[in-house]
Motif scaffolding. Sequence first.
Motif, PDB file in Angstrom:
ATOM      1  N   VAL A   2       0.790  -1.364   0.209  1.00  0.00           N
ATOM      2  CA  VAL A   2       0.193   0.377   0.123  1.00  0.00           C
ATOM      3  C   VAL A   2       1.288   1.341  -0.589  1.00  0.00           C
ATOM      4  O   VAL A   2       0.271   2.105  -0.941  1.00  0.00           O
ATOM      5  CB  VAL A   2      -0.873   0.000   1.281  1.00  0.00           C
ATOM      6  CG1 VAL A   2      -1.510   0.484   1.241  1.00  0.00           C
ATOM      7  CG2 VAL A   2      -1.759  -1.782   0.804  1.00  0.00           C
ATOM      8  N   ARG A  69      -2.780  -0.474  -4.933  1.00  0.00           N
ATOM      9  CA  ARG A  69      -3.297  -0.646  -3.528  1.00  0.00           C
ATOM     10  C   ARG A  69      -4.282  -0.443  -3.401  1.00  0.00           C
ATOM     11  O   ARG A  69      -4.456  -1.059  -1.917  1.00  0.00           O
ATOM     12  CB  ARG A  69      -3.122   1.162  -3.275  1.00  0.00           C
ATOM     13  CG  ARG A  69      -3.455   2.510  -2.158  1.00  0.00           C
ATOM     14  CD  ARG A  69      -3.660   3.191  -1.941  1.00  0.00           C
ATOM     15  NE  ARG A  69      -4.917   3.655  -2.011  1.00  0.00           N
ATOM     16  CZ  ARG A  69      -5.952   2.992  -1.360  1.00  0.00           C
ATOM     17  NH1 ARG A  69      -5.853   3.023  -0.280  1.00  0.00           N
ATOM     18  NH2 ARG A  69      -7.103   3.412  -2.312  1.00  0.00           N
ATOM     19  N   ARG A  70      -5.024  -0.589  -4.051  1.00  0.00           N
ATOM     20  CA  ARG A  70      -6.869  -1.458  -3.665  1.00  0.00           C
ATOM     21  C   ARG A  70      -6.196  -2.448  -3.171  1.00  0.00           C
ATOM     22  O   ARG A  70      -6.642  -3.405  -2.573  1.00  0.00           O
ATOM     23  CB  ARG A  70      -7.350  -1.331  -4.461  1.00  0.00           C
ATOM     24  CG  ARG A  70      -7.965  -0.054  -4.386  1.00  0.00           C
ATOM     25  CD  ARG A  70      -9.577   0.499  -5.165  1.00  0.00           C
ATOM     26  NE  ARG A  70      -9.662   1.738  -6.390  1.00  0.00           N
ATOM     27  CZ  ARG A  70     -10.451   2.033  -6.754  1.00  0.00           C
ATOM     28  NH1 ARG A  70     -10.671   0.750  -7.693  1.00  0.00           N
ATOM     29  NH2 ARG A  70     -10.218   2.852  -7.693  1.00  0.00           N
ATOM     30  N   GLY A  72      -3.559  -4.390  -2.191  1.00  0.00           N
ATOM     31  CA  GLY A  72      -2.662  -4.507  -0.890  1.00  0.00           C
ATOM     32  C   GLY A  72      -3.554  -3.808   0.292  1.00  0.00           C
ATOM     33  O   GLY A  72      -3.670  -5.184   1.307  1.00  0.00           O
ATOM     34  N   VAL A  73      -4.759  -3.401  -0.016  1.00  0.00           N
ATOM     35  CA  VAL A  73      -5.924  -2.914   1.202  1.00  0.00           C
ATOM     36  C   VAL A  73      -6.932  -4.334   1.389  1.00  0.00           C
ATOM     37  O   VAL A  73      -7.222  -4.506   2.592  1.00  0.00           O
ATOM     38  CB  VAL A  73      -6.414  -1.816   1.300  1.00  0.00           C
ATOM     39  CG1 VAL A  73      -7.657  -1.486   1.767  1.00  0.00           C
ATOM     40  CG2 VAL A  73      -5.509  -0.801   1.342  1.00  0.00           C
ATOM     41  N   SER A  74      -7.667  -4.597   0.112  1.00  0.00           N
ATOM     42  CA  SER A  74      -7.901  -6.082   0.208  1.00  0.00           C
ATOM     43  C   SER A  74      -7.778  -6.669   0.356  1.00  0.00           C
ATOM     44  O   SER A  74      -8.091  -7.676   1.884  1.00  0.00           O
ATOM     45  CB  SER A  74      -8.518  -6.469  -1.513  1.00  0.00           C
ATOM     46  OG  SER A  74      -8.758  -5.468  -1.488  1.00  0.00           O
ATOM     47  N   LEU A  75      -6.045  -7.486   0.748  1.00  0.00           N
ATOM     48  CA  LEU A  75      -5.290  -8.032   1.058  1.00  0.00           C
ATOM     49  C   LEU A  75      -5.127  -8.072   2.460  1.00  0.00           C
ATOM     50  O   LEU A  75      -5.011  -8.856   3.489  1.00  0.00           O
ATOM     51  CB  LEU A  75      -4.194  -8.905   0.243  1.00  0.00           C
ATOM     52  CG  LEU A  75      -3.911  -9.619  -1.098  1.00  0.00           C
ATOM     53  CD1 LEU A  75      -2.292  -9.172  -1.839  1.00  0.00           C
ATOM     54  CD2 LEU A  75      -4.324 -10.769  -0.604  1.00  0.00           C
ATOM     55  N   SER A  76      -5.209  -7.172   2.749  1.00  0.00           N
ATOM     56  CA  SER A  76      -4.855  -6.551   4.450  1.00  0.00           C
ATOM     57  C   SER A  76      -5.694  -6.502   5.544  1.00  0.00           C
ATOM     58  O   SER A  76      -5.640  -6.872   6.605  1.00  0.00           O
ATOM     59  CB  SER A  76      -4.283  -4.945   4.626  1.00  0.00           C
ATOM     60  OG  SER A  76      -4.705  -4.713   4.799  1.00  0.00           O
ATOM     61  N   ARG A  77      -7.019  -6.685   4.457  1.00  0.00           N
ATOM     62  CA  ARG A  77      -8.242  -6.826   5.817  1.00  0.00           C
ATOM     63  C   ARG A  77      -8.957  -8.198   4.879  1.00  0.00           C
ATOM     64  O   ARG A  77      -9.540  -8.404   6.110  1.00  0.00           O
ATOM     65  CB  ARG A  77      -9.466  -5.228   4.723  1.00  0.00           C
ATOM     66  CG  ARG A  77      -8.768  -4.160   5.085  1.00  0.00           C
ATOM     67  CD  ARG A  77      -9.838  -3.535   4.990  1.00  0.00           C
ATOM     68  NE  ARG A  77      -9.288  -1.641   5.636  1.00  0.00           N
ATOM     69  CZ  ARG A  77      -9.405  -0.332   5.116  1.00  0.00           C
ATOM     70  NH1 ARG A  77     -10.854  -0.666   3.348  1.00  0.00           N
ATOM     71  NH2 ARG A  77      -9.651   0.315   5.120  1.00  0.00           N
ATOM     72  N   TYR A  78      -8.597  -8.984   3.923  1.00  0.00           N
ATOM     73  CA  TYR A  78     -10.370  -9.840   3.832  1.00  0.00           C
ATOM     74  C   TYR A  78      -8.792 -10.861   3.584  1.00  0.00           C
ATOM     75  O   TYR A  78      -7.668 -10.579   3.427  1.00  0.00           O
ATOM     76  CB  TYR A  78     -10.843  -9.785   2.693  1.00  0.00           C
ATOM     77  CG  TYR A  78     -11.760  -8.688   3.045  1.00  0.00           C
ATOM     78  CD1 TYR A  78     -12.364  -8.617   3.877  1.00  0.00           C
ATOM     79  CD2 TYR A  78     -11.797  -7.630   2.124  1.00  0.00           C
ATOM     80  CE1 TYR A  78     -13.415  -7.083   3.843  1.00  0.00           C
ATOM     81  CE2 TYR A  78     -12.360  -6.260   2.143  1.00  0.00           C
ATOM     82  CZ  TYR A  78     -13.481  -6.435   3.134  1.00  0.00           C
ATOM     83  OH  TYR A  78     -14.231  -5.186   3.320  1.00  0.00           O
ATOM     84  N   PRO A  80      -6.439 -14.166   1.486  1.00  0.00           N
ATOM     85  CA  PRO A  80      -6.370 -14.425  -0.021  1.00  0.00           C
ATOM     86  C   PRO A  80      -7.549 -14.706  -1.070  1.00  0.00           C
ATOM     87  O   PRO A  80      -7.396 -13.835  -1.909  1.00  0.00           O
ATOM     88  CB  PRO A  80      -5.085 -15.189  -0.112  1.00  0.00           C
ATOM     89  CG  PRO A  80      -4.525 -15.044   1.345  1.00  0.00           C
ATOM     90  CD  PRO A  80      -6.446 -15.025   2.562  1.00  0.00           C
ATOM     91  N   VAL A  85     -10.927  -9.429  -2.825  1.00  0.00           N
ATOM     92  CA  VAL A  85      -9.803  -9.073  -3.194  1.00  0.00           C
ATOM     93  C   VAL A  85      -9.295  -9.973  -4.897  1.00  0.00           C
ATOM     94  O   VAL A  85      -9.149  -9.090  -5.447  1.00  0.00           O
ATOM     95  CB  VAL A  85      -9.129 -10.592  -2.472  1.00  0.00           C
ATOM     96  CG1 VAL A  85      -7.646 -11.166  -3.300  1.00  0.00           C
ATOM     97  CG2 VAL A  85      -8.142  -9.953  -1.511  1.00  0.00           C
TER      98      VAL A  85
END
Length: 161
Positions: A2, A69-70, A72-78, A80, A85
């Motif tokens: 991100v 960046r999106r 990366g944000v999706s992988l950090s919140r949800y 894989p 994602v």
Amino acid sequence: MVVLARLGQVLTIAGMLAVVHVMYRIARPWHPGFIDFLSRLFDDPASAMVNGWGGLRVALYVWAFECIRRIGVSLSRYAPISPQVAEAVRGCAWSILLCGFGTLLQFDPIFGPRPGGVPPLDWEFNWMAFHAVCLLCVCVLVITRILHAAVELKAENEGFV
């Protein structure tokens, strides 16, 4: 990921502004005001084409960094393997495709005297970049297809249990 994507966006925009600043510093004896200089960037059809194409490519690169960046944000919140994602990767595929096709055509203005019939722009189609873009697009689309299938299989397995 991100932070690096955001840094890429900032450096891309800073690079574009640095190029405009250097062009202004070179042209300052002929154009005393910065606003006058900016207004003349698109006077000549050749320079308008090159400057407009460069601005469009900068916008495409900033969009591609935003899509990364999106992801990366999706992988950090949800997880894989999740619909969020999968959607982020699918959005990234379009931006990579457009950025890749943006690198295929390269415009170079011809400065100086132009003999009769010579256009003010010299452009070429980069075949090596074409092959790289095709390979990259196929890879991203295959990854997107596999990720969507994995999300559907995960949802089906969770519904079964």
